[in-house]
Design an enzyme around this catalytic site. Structure first.
Site, PDB file in Angstrom:
ATOM      1  N   GLU A 253      -8.995   1.251   0.803  1.00 45.13           N
ATOM      2  CA  GLU A 253      -8.742   2.781   0.954  1.00 45.13           C
ATOM      3  C   GLU A 253      -9.042   3.531  -0.541  1.00 45.13           C
ATOM      4  O   GLU A 253      -9.416   4.443  -0.262  1.00 45.13           O
ATOM      5  CB  GLU A 253      -7.380   3.235   1.642  1.00 45.13           C
TER       6      GLU A 253
ATOM      7  N   HIS B  16     -12.127 -20.657  11.026  1.00 44.44           N
ATOM      8  CA  HIS B  16     -12.502 -20.146  12.448  1.00 44.44           C
ATOM      9  C   HIS B  16     -13.560 -18.881  12.244  1.00 44.44           C
ATOM     10  O   HIS B  16     -13.687 -18.454  13.318  1.00 44.44           O
ATOM     11  CB  HIS B  16     -11.266 -19.756  13.528  1.00 44.44           C
TER      12      HIS B  16
ATOM     13  N   LYS C 136      -4.815  -1.756   0.926  1.00 41.64           N
ATOM     14  CA  LYS C 136      -4.798  -0.707  -0.385  1.00 41.64           C
ATOM     15  C   LYS C 136      -6.218  -0.895  -1.126  1.00 41.64           C
ATOM     16  O   LYS C 136      -6.496   0.121  -1.410  1.00 41.64           O
ATOM     17  CB  LYS C 136      -3.672  -1.502  -1.191  1.00 41.64           C
TER      18      LYS C 136
ATOM     19  N   CYS D  26      15.787  14.543  -4.642  1.00 38.97           N
ATOM     20  CA  CYS D  26      16.129  15.931  -4.692  1.00 38.97           C
ATOM     21  C   CYS D  26      15.872  16.419  -5.926  1.00 38.97           C
ATOM     22  O   CYS D  26      15.765  15.297  -6.954  1.00 38.97           O
ATOM     23  CB  CYS D  26      17.437  16.329  -4.153  1.00 38.97           C
TER      24      CYS D  26
ATOM     25  N   ASN E  79      21.849  15.275  -6.831  1.00 41.46           N
ATOM     26  CA  ASN E  79      20.668  14.425  -6.448  1.00 41.46           C
ATOM     27  C   ASN E  79      21.040  13.021  -6.342  1.00 41.46           C
ATOM     28  O   ASN E  79      21.833  12.648  -7.579  1.00 41.46           O
ATOM     29  CB  ASN E  79      19.476  14.541  -7.463  1.00 41.46           C
ATOM     30  N   GLY E  80      21.136  12.291  -5.191  1.00 38.76           N
ATOM     31  CA  GLY E  80      21.720  11.044  -5.339  1.00 38.76           C
ATOM     32  C   GLY E  80      22.283  10.665  -3.993  1.00 38.76           C
ATOM     33  O   GLY E  80      22.026  11.542  -3.070  1.00 38.76           O
TER      34      GLY E  80
ATOM     35  N   LYS F 280      -2.993  11.927   4.134  1.00 37.68           N
ATOM     36  CA  LYS F 280      -1.487  11.742   4.041  1.00 37.68           C
ATOM     37  C   LYS F 280      -0.747  11.529   5.412  1.00 37.68           C
ATOM     38  O   LYS F 280      -0.115  10.500   5.830  1.00 37.68           O
ATOM     39  CB  LYS F 280      -0.436  12.524   3.015  1.00 37.68           C
TER      40      LYS F 280
ATOM     41  N   TRP G 127      15.495  16.835  -0.338  1.00 36.96           N
ATOM     42  CA  TRP G 127      15.055  15.797   0.430  1.00 36.96           C
ATOM     43  C   TRP G 127      15.879  14.877   1.183  1.00 36.96           C
ATOM     44  O   TRP G 127      16.374  14.371   0.691  1.00 36.96           O
ATOM     45  CB  TRP G 127      13.777  14.872  -0.460  1.00 36.96           C
TER      46      TRP G 127
ATOM     47  N   GLU H 162      -2.152  -5.972   3.871  1.00 36.17           N
ATOM     48  CA  GLU H 162      -1.594  -4.761   3.327  1.00 36.17           C
ATOM     49  C   GLU H 162      -2.518  -4.528   1.833  1.00 36.17           C
ATOM     50  O   GLU H 162      -2.876  -3.770   1.295  1.00 36.17           O
ATOM     51  CB  GLU H 162      -0.249  -4.634   2.836  1.00 36.17           C
TER      52      GLU H 162
ATOM     53  N   ARG I 148       9.770  16.504  -5.764  1.00 34.13           N
ATOM     54  CA  ARG I 148      10.863  15.696  -5.545  1.00 34.13           C
ATOM     55  C   ARG I 148      11.422  15.867  -4.153  1.00 34.13           C
ATOM     56  O   ARG I 148      12.590  15.049  -3.622  1.00 34.13           O
ATOM     57  CB  ARG I 148      11.957  15.945  -6.481  1.00 34.13           C
TER      58      ARG I 148
HETATM   59  C1  F6R Z   1      -2.187   3.591   4.015  1.00 29.60           C
HETATM   60  C2  F6R Z   1      -1.506   4.520   4.824  1.00 29.60           C
HETATM   61  C3  F6R Z   1      -1.732   4.643   6.119  1.00 29.60           C
HETATM   62  C4  F6R Z   1      -0.568   5.018   6.780  1.00 29.60           C
HETATM   63  C5  F6R Z   1      -0.643   4.993   8.352  1.00 29.60           C
HETATM   64  C6  F6R Z   1       0.524   5.361   9.221  1.00 29.60           C
HETATM   65  O1  F6R Z   1      -1.912   3.390   2.697  1.00 29.60           O
HETATM   66  O2  F6R Z   1      -0.583   5.318   4.074  1.00 29.60           O
HETATM   67  O3  F6R Z   1      -2.316   3.621   6.782  1.00 29.60           O
HETATM   68  O4  F6R Z   1       0.284   3.817   6.816  1.00 29.60           O
HETATM   69  O5  F6R Z   1      -1.422   6.313   8.523  1.00 29.60           O
HETATM   70  O6  F6R Z   1       1.279   6.628   8.697  1.00 29.60           O
HETATM   71  P1  F6R Z   1       2.839   6.708   8.877  1.00 29.60           P
HETATM   72  O7  F6R Z   1       3.535   5.602   8.302  1.00 29.60           O
HETATM   73  O8  F6R Z   1       2.965   8.046   8.409  1.00 29.60           O
HETATM   74  O9  F6R Z   1       3.004   6.708  10.482  1.00 29.60           O
END
Ligand code: F6R
Length: 609
Positions: free
Chosen positions: A489, A505, A486, A2, A96-97, A604, A72, A482, A27
């Site tokens: 993307e 395979h 990363k 927060c 905050n905490g 996002k 938050w 992962e 935040r």
């Molecule tokens: C990759 C990424 C996406 C999300 C996916 C699911 O860095 O952020 O692959 O993981 O869109 O999103 P959430 O977790 O919000 O359901």
């Protein structure tokens, strides 16, 4: 995470607090509030952003001393009654905490007759201060805050107003950030310098267990013994935009660096190391229900799916429960074979992913008990599931998930250990071993971060390649997925993650001197097998970058480059290896000049099908 602010001086405190809170919205932004002291405490709070708070503040609301908060949520939904400041009669607090022992303190205060109006841990601080002053009439507010600090366990940065001492604000911190701004027309306090940079660049950073008193005439700093101390003034060189990212060039890099704190916040209050057990009250399942559990079905997308895939190994090896991992967009249109004995677990950072929501809804039609791991209190998934386990990573702004992924892993460890102990698969001693390891992770992640230069060099060396492969086994297989996700993307390099034993395979046909292979070769029961897989790709001409433990002296013989992580329990290495892979992706994308925080074609939160 927060944001807190405070101001005292000759200017209008309301304008300053509102503009400072806007700078701290990164935040948290689910609710906000402000209290100004004009003989009495006047408070306005609302759900929503600072702009929503502005709308409910009357034009004639002014003053010269006040505190504010942007939230938050961690304890209690984003509702007006849970927004800060929290009051106890003539005392107002922003925080905050996380106060880990708040339930115990709350019970004590209720028995003293205090009435609670919110579900937050912060309200405990307000009542605790009130009761401390009531029982120790000679105490100043500063004395009372110092006294209460010894009762609170957890993390906090707090700012307190008290009508009996109307010319100052008292502040204190432990494990949450707090900085004081020294202006010409007043003094500022905030979670971060961004809040007051437009007013002053002179700042004093408050250390753990220190207290501060700010008044119109000056600032006093105290240590926890009540002695006044001298502090150094820093001149902040950043502009506002740089300060919002704490001086990092991108939110993604800042969020990668926040992981020691986000990991710690996520397990805070949930580990009883002494007893070798996990305290997981949020998981609303009785011991009998856990003992009788036949199957877990994890439902998620993207990075959250990769975390779920680590979860599958954990539930199976630590708790002995058969676990399936499902891609939400496939599951919702499949014909899943489910029944009431299956426990479904949605993993979603945002809590709003349309496919995950739909899949969990359809699983409920079979009578399954459903739980969610999410980072957003009050998100849609929290209304769709019986239990919700929150990661406490704070808002994540970079599109690529980083700190929320490792926080999801922490919750999965805690769940699996909890289930394993209840089901008798894990002894308290075994559980303790892993729990001790979890508590070492923040420091170990910090070590990885301190060594980022070698990861940067590696990223720059291979930045121009067209394809990358990532391989690993067991819990490191999803880490390879992962790592590949990363990289693709944010750097737009084609990357594939594979279970190392699968290469032969098919994918081995693609391996050549043009395809670097990242092998996650941390110590564990599959280490030797991964070494064989490394030899397989080396024989096809590939250059191999290994992620290996600090004490592994053998690995250098087989690979071209080694990126080290501290030695740790084999099941915990995914947390550390992922941080390496996040940095590898980041620096590769940086070297290629990509738009790191907002990669092309991605959003996002994916709220559409
Ligand atoms: C990759 C990424 C996406 C999300 C996916 C699911 O860095 O952020 O692959 O993981 O869109 O999103 P959430 O977790 O919000 O359901």
């Amino acid at each position: 995470m927060c944001g807190i602010v405070g101001y005292v001086g000759t200017e209008n405190a309301v304008d300053i607090i509102i503009s400072s809170l806007k700078k701290l919205e990164y935040r948290g932004y689910d609710s906000a509030g402000i209290t100004v002291l004009n003989q009495k405490l006047e408070t306005y709070k609302t759900v929503g952003k600072i702009a929503d708070l502005e709308k409910i503040i009357p034009a004639n609301f002014t003053g010269h001393i006040g505190i504010g908060h942007t939230r938050w949520a961690t304890h209690g939904k984003p509702e007006t009654r849970n927004a800060h400041p929290h009051l106890s009669s003539n005392i107002a607090v922003v925080h905050n905490g996380i106060i880990e022992n708040y339930m115990k303190l709350k019970e004590k205060l209720i028995s003293q007759g205090y009435e609670f109006l919110s579900d937050t841990d912060t309200e405990v601080i307000a009542h605790l201060l009130h009761s401390t002053i009531k029982n120790n009439t000679q105490f100043s507010l500063l004395d009372a805050v110092r006294h209460v600090m010894n009762e609170m366990e957890g993390s906090y940065a707090i700012a307190v107003l008290y009508t009996a001492e109307p010319d100052h604000i008292v502040l204190a911190r432990k494990d949450s950030p707090l900085v004081i701004g020294l202006g010409n027309n007043g003094f500022f306090a905030a979670s971060d310098v961004t809040a007051f940079l437009r007013y002053t660049k002179n700042a004093v950073y408050v250390n753990d267990k220190e207290l501060v008193l700010i008044s119109p005439t000056g600032v006093e700093f105290y240590n926890n013994d009540g002695q006044q101390i001298e502090k150094k003034v820093d001149i902040i060189e950043w502009d506002e935009e740089a300060a919002e990212k704490a001086g990092y060039e991108h939110f993604m890099l800042k969020e990668i660096h926040e992981q020691p704190a986000s990991i710690q916040d996520t397990y805070a209050g949930k580990i009883s190391e002494l007893e070798g057990r996990v305290i997981l009250d949020e998981l609303k399942m009785s011991d009998d229900q856990l003992k009788n559990l036949q199957r877990i079905t994890i439902i998620a997308c993207g990075t959250s799916w990769n975390a779920g895939c680590v979860g599958k190994y954990l539930f199976e090896s630590l708790a002995g429960i058969h676990t399936d991992i499902e891609t939400a967009s496939e599951f919702r249109y499949g014909d899943p074979v489910l029944c009431g004995q299956v426990f479904t677990l949605a993993i979603t950072q945002s809590g709003e992913t349309a496919d995950t929501l739909a899949a969990i809804r359809s699983s409920k039609a079979y009578g399954c008990k459903a739980a969610a791991i999410t980072n957003v209190v009050g998100s849609s998934i929290t209304r769709e599931t019986d239990s919700v386990l929150f990661t406490r990573a704070g808002p994540e702004i970079g599109v690529a998930a980083t700190k929320t992924f490792t926080a999801q892993l922490i919750i999965l460890y805690l769940m699996a250990i909890h289930m394993g102990t209840v089901r008798g698969r894990l002894t308290p001693e075994n559980a303790r071993d892993i729990l001790v390891g979890i508590k070492q992770l923040p420091g170990q992640v910090q070590k990885v971060l301190n060594n980022k230069n070698i990861i940067k060099e590696c990223a720059e060396h291979y930045a121009k390649v067209q394809d990358y492969f990532f391989i690993g086994r067991h819990v490191n297989y999803p880490v390879s997925l992962e790592g590949a996700l990363k990289l693709k993307e944010i750097s737009y390099i084609h990357a594939e993650g594979y279970a190392a034993g699968e290469l032969k395979h098919g994918p081995l046909a693609l391996i050549s001197s043009e395809t670097p292979v990242v092998a996650i070769a941390t110590k564990g029961h599959t280490y030797e097998k991964v070494l064989s897989n490394i030899k397989e790709v080396k024989a096809r001409g590939a250059e191999v970058i290994a992620i290996a433990n600090q004490s592994d002296t053998e690995i250098n013989k087989y690979v071209d480059m080694v990126l080290r992580i501290p030695d740790c329990h084999e099941l915990l290495s995914p947390v550390l290896s992922s941080v390496v892979l996040q940095l590898l992706a980041y620096y590769t994308a940086y070297a290629r000049g990509c738009s790191i925080d907002k990669p092309r074609n991605l959003a996002k939160s994916v709220t559409v099908e």
